[in-house]
Design a protein around this motif. Structure first.
Motif, PDB file in Angstrom:
ATOM      1  N   GLY A  22       0.843  -1.199   0.000  1.00 46.23           N
ATOM      2  CA  GLY A  22       0.000   0.000   0.000  1.00 46.23           C
ATOM      3  C   GLY A  22       0.869   1.237   0.000  1.00 46.23           C
ATOM      4  N   SER A  23       0.343   2.323  -0.575  1.00 48.23           N
ATOM      5  CA  SER A  23       1.103   3.579  -0.617  1.00 48.23           C
ATOM      6  C   SER A  23       1.300   4.149   0.787  1.00 48.23           C
ATOM      7  CB  SER A  23       0.360   4.599  -1.482  1.00 48.23           C
ATOM      8  OG  SER A  23       0.130   4.057  -2.764  1.00 48.23           O
ATOM      9  N   ASN A  24       0.344   3.914   1.662  1.00 56.10           N
ATOM     10  CA  ASN A  24       0.447   4.309   3.066  1.00 56.10           C
ATOM     11  C   ASN A  24      -0.123   3.197   3.920  1.00 56.10           C
ATOM     12  OD1 ASN A  24      -0.563   7.074   1.519  1.00 56.10           O
ATOM     13  ND2 ASN A  24       1.187   7.340   2.849  1.00 56.10           N
ATOM     14  N   GLY A  25       0.398   3.051   5.132  1.00 55.32           N
ATOM     15  CA  GLY A  25      -0.209   2.155   6.109  1.00 55.32           C
ATOM     16  C   GLY A  25       0.323   0.732   6.105  1.00 55.32           C
ATOM     17  N   LYS A  26       1.239   0.404   5.166  1.00 55.93           N
ATOM     18  CA  LYS A  26       1.642  -1.007   5.096  1.00 55.93           C
ATOM     19  C   LYS A  26       2.455  -1.448   6.305  1.00 55.93           C
ATOM     20  CE  LYS A  26       5.277  -0.117   1.638  1.00 55.93           C
ATOM     21  NZ  LYS A  26       4.819   1.235   1.276  1.00 55.93           N
ATOM     22  N   LEU A  98      -3.900   0.889   0.645  1.00 59.75           N
ATOM     23  CA  LEU A  98      -4.292   2.165   0.032  1.00 59.75           C
ATOM     24  C   LEU A  98      -3.494   2.356  -1.247  1.00 59.75           C
ATOM     25  CD1 LEU A  98      -5.766   5.001   0.676  1.00 59.75           C
ATOM     26  CD2 LEU A  98      -3.527   5.746   1.401  1.00 59.75           C
ATOM     27  N   VAL A  99      -4.133   2.917  -2.258  1.00 60.75           N
ATOM     28  CA  VAL A  99      -3.408   3.309  -3.470  1.00 60.75           C
ATOM     29  C   VAL A  99      -3.366   4.829  -3.506  1.00 60.75           C
ATOM     30  CG1 VAL A  99      -3.370   3.262  -5.997  1.00 60.75           C
ATOM     31  CG2 VAL A  99      -4.117   1.237  -4.728  1.00 60.75           C
ATOM     32  N   GLY A 100      -2.184   5.383  -3.250  1.00 57.43           N
ATOM     33  CA  GLY A 100      -2.041   6.844  -3.200  1.00 57.43           C
ATOM     34  C   GLY A 100      -0.955   7.316  -4.141  1.00 57.43           C
ATOM     35  N   GLU A 101      -0.657   8.619  -4.080  1.00 60.56           N
ATOM     36  CA  GLU A 101       0.361   9.186  -4.973  1.00 60.56           C
ATOM     37  C   GLU A 101       1.741   9.061  -4.333  1.00 60.56           C
ATOM     38  OE1 GLU A 101      -2.316  11.064  -4.021  1.00 60.56           O
ATOM     39  OE2 GLU A 101      -3.445  11.531  -5.833  1.00 60.56           O
ATOM     40  N   LYS A 108       3.623   6.543 -13.984  1.00 60.06           N
ATOM     41  CA  LYS A 108       2.934   7.602 -14.741  1.00 60.06           C
ATOM     42  C   LYS A 108       1.886   8.301 -13.903  1.00 60.06           C
ATOM     43  CE  LYS A 108       1.119   5.892 -18.480  1.00 60.06           C
ATOM     44  NZ  LYS A 108       1.498   4.497 -18.780  1.00 60.06           N
ATOM     45  N   ASP A 109       1.028   7.492 -13.250  1.00 62.43           N
ATOM     46  CA  ASP A 109      -0.093   8.063 -12.504  1.00 62.43           C
ATOM     47  C   ASP A 109      -0.578   7.041 -11.475  1.00 62.43           C
ATOM     48  OD1 ASP A 109      -1.435   6.129 -14.002  1.00 62.43           O
ATOM     49  OD2 ASP A 109      -2.152   7.570 -15.482  1.00 62.43           O
ATOM     50  N   ARG A 110      -1.662   7.420 -10.814  1.00 70.23           N
ATOM     51  CA  ARG A 110      -2.180   6.583  -9.726  1.00 70.23           C
ATOM     52  C   ARG A 110      -2.690   5.227 -10.227  1.00 70.23           C
ATOM     53  NH1 ARG A 110      -5.873   9.377  -5.083  1.00 70.23           N
ATOM     54  NH2 ARG A 110      -5.860   7.684  -3.582  1.00 70.23           N
ATOM     55  N   SER A 111      -3.251   5.188 -11.447  1.00 68.80           N
ATOM     56  CA  SER A 111      -3.765   3.919 -11.968  1.00 68.80           C
ATOM     57  C   SER A 111      -2.617   2.937 -12.227  1.00 68.80           C
ATOM     58  CB  SER A 111      -4.593   4.130 -13.241  1.00 68.80           C
ATOM     59  OG  SER A 111      -3.777   4.629 -14.273  1.00 68.80           O
ATOM     60  N   GLU A 112      -1.455   3.456 -12.611  1.00 73.45           N
ATOM     61  CA  GLU A 112      -0.294   2.580 -12.804  1.00 73.45           C
ATOM     62  C   GLU A 112       0.222   2.074 -11.452  1.00 73.45           C
ATOM     63  OE1 GLU A 112       3.734   3.704 -14.510  1.00 73.45           O
ATOM     64  OE2 GLU A 112       2.834   2.717 -16.231  1.00 73.45           O
ATOM     65  N   ILE A 113       0.129   2.922 -10.422  1.00 68.82           N
ATOM     66  CA  ILE A 113       0.492   2.497  -9.066  1.00 68.82           C
ATOM     67  C   ILE A 113      -0.440   1.359  -8.620  1.00 68.82           C
ATOM     68  CG2 ILE A 113       0.560   3.206  -6.626  1.00 68.82           C
ATOM     69  CD1 ILE A 113       1.362   6.026  -7.651  1.00 68.82           C
ATOM     70  N   ALA A 114      -1.735   1.521  -8.903  1.00 67.43           N
ATOM     71  CA  ALA A 114      -2.723   0.488  -8.553  1.00 67.43           C
ATOM     72  C   ALA A 114      -2.400  -0.822  -9.262  1.00 67.43           C
ATOM     73  CB  ALA A 114      -4.123   0.953  -8.928  1.00 67.43           C
ATOM     74  N   ASN A 219       8.336   9.406   6.260  1.00 67.90           N
ATOM     75  CA  ASN A 219       8.320   9.540   4.808  1.00 67.90           C
ATOM     76  C   ASN A 219       7.135  10.423   4.442  1.00 67.90           C
ATOM     77  OD1 ASN A 219       9.216   9.036   2.220  1.00 67.90           O
ATOM     78  ND2 ASN A 219       9.399   6.836   2.549  1.00 67.90           N
ATOM     79  N   ALA A 220       7.100  10.925   3.212  1.00 72.89           N
ATOM     80  CA  ALA A 220       5.966  11.772   2.832  1.00 72.89           C
ATOM     81  C   ALA A 220       5.582  11.564   1.383  1.00 72.89           C
ATOM     82  CB  ALA A 220       6.302  13.238   3.065  1.00 72.89           C
ATOM     83  N   ASN A 221       4.281  11.617   1.131  1.00 72.62           N
ATOM     84  CA  ASN A 221       3.750  11.749  -0.223  1.00 72.62           C
ATOM     85  C   ASN A 221       2.441  12.523  -0.070  1.00 72.62           C
ATOM     86  OD1 ASN A 221       1.483   9.815   0.085  1.00 72.62           O
ATOM     87  ND2 ASN A 221       3.092   8.263   0.163  1.00 72.62           N
ATOM     88  N   PRO A 222       1.868  13.035  -1.170  1.00 72.52           N
ATOM     89  CA  PRO A 222       0.671  13.880  -1.030  1.00 72.52           C
ATOM     90  C   PRO A 222      -0.479  13.213  -0.280  1.00 72.52           C
ATOM     91  CG  PRO A 222       1.572  14.078  -3.233  1.00 72.52           C
ATOM     92  CD  PRO A 222       2.356  12.987  -2.565  1.00 72.52           C
ATOM     93  N   THR A 223      -0.684  11.912  -0.509  1.00 71.33           N
ATOM     94  CA  THR A 223      -1.778  11.202   0.162  1.00 71.33           C
ATOM     95  C   THR A 223      -1.542  11.138   1.664  1.00 71.33           C
ATOM     96  OG1 THR A 223      -1.936   9.833  -1.828  1.00 71.33           O
ATOM     97  CG2 THR A 223      -3.192   9.112   0.081  1.00 71.33           C
ATOM     98  N   ALA A 224      -0.318  10.779   2.059  1.00 76.80           N
ATOM     99  CA  ALA A 224       0.020  10.687   3.488  1.00 76.80           C
ATOM    100  C   ALA A 224      -0.124  12.037   4.167  1.00 76.80           C
ATOM    101  CB  ALA A 224       1.445  10.157   3.646  1.00 76.80           C
ATOM    102  N   MET A 225       0.310  13.093   3.484  1.00 70.79           N
ATOM    103  CA  MET A 225       0.239  14.449   4.041  1.00 70.79           C
ATOM    104  C   MET A 225      -1.213  14.849   4.291  1.00 70.79           C
ATOM    105  SD  MET A 225       2.475  16.772   4.875  1.00 70.79           S
ATOM    106  CE  MET A 225       3.904  16.851   3.817  1.00 70.79           C
TER     107      MET A 225
END
Length: 251
Positions: A22-26, A98-101, A108-114, A219-225
């Motif tokens: 997950g982008s956050n919480g793992k 979670l799938v975040g930025e 490329k984008d969030r869908s590629e992260i997913a 650590n930081a990313n826009p979703t976590a912030m």
């Protein structure tokens, strides 16, 4: 060779593997799940964030001989990272928190992260459980250093000695998996009372002048912030005091 050895060892021991990404919480979800499973089983987990193509086999080869349940954190920097880890670990149950930025330098984008996160299913048997939260949390109460909430599969509300709605989501996921594995709701409730999490993930500290500091510096990313600011907003300020957010840059 390291990966091949770890895959062979998992096959030989037949240990139940639980994979968390997950982008956050793992890391928090991994800690919570291992803590709940340890009430009933010999459990080992990823130490710190050893979650890549070297850290994961390292974790596997460090687990004690009598381990019954192994909770592995899986991270990704590039598309394909999680495919490799899932094929190696062959999870019984997998979790996408979670799938975040995050890691947008390489995606490329969030869908590629997913797409990358969902590769966690690549090494799983056909009828295995893949879990992603739909956020059915109700009666959420956030306090300065604790929270309580209800979930649609629990009889009673859960109390946690941590703050943040995202931690309620992490606890909900961990509880659901623990229930699937035969840990009772009563054991889950008791275990959360003495929960200890990996350091630097949302902890309270005291400033020299006595101010309370909510530190989230791992650590930081826009979703976590966004999530930490939502939590910070929900916690009431001390009487006569005010709240100040201090944000660093994100590379």
């Amino acid at each position: 060779a390291f990966q091949a050895l770890a895959a062979y060892y998992l096959q030989k021991t037949g240990v139940d593997v639980f994979a968390v990404t997950g982008s956050n919480g793992k890391t928090t979800t991994k800690d919570m799940l291992a803590h709940l499973l340890a009430t009933t089983f010999k459990t080992y987990k990823t130490q710190g964030n050893y979650n890549n193509e070297i850290g994961l086999p390292y974790t596997v080869l460090h687990m004690p001989d009598d381990t019954e349940k192994l909770v592995l954190e899986m991270g990704q920097d590039h598309l394909g990272d999680i495919h490799l880890l899932s094929e190696l670990a062959r999870p019984k149950i997998a979790i996408v928190t979670l799938v975040g930025e995050a890691h947008l330098a390489f995606f490329k984008d969030r869908s590629e992260i997913a797409k990358g996160k969902l590769q966690i299913a690549d090494g799983m048997e056909k009828d295995s459980l893949l879990l992603a939260p739909a956020d059915p949390i109700t009666e959420l109460i956030e306090r300065k250093d604790s929270l309580s909430f209800k979930a649609n599969f629990l009889e009673k509300s859960l109390d946690l000695p941590v703050t943040g709605k995202y931690n309620a989501t992490n606890a909900m996921i961990a509880s659901y998996v623990a229930l699937q594995e035969g840990v009772s709701e009563e054991q889950i409730g008791q275990a959360f009372h003495n929960l200890e999490l990996t350091r630097n993930r949302t902890e309270w500290k005291k400033a020299a002048n006595g101010a309370d500091i909510l530190s989230d510096v791992y650590n930081a990313n826009p979703t976590a912030m966004k999530l930490i600011l939502e939590t910070f907003s929900a916690i009431p300020a001390n009487e006569g005091g005010k709240k100040i957010a201090v944000l660093a840059d994100m590379k």
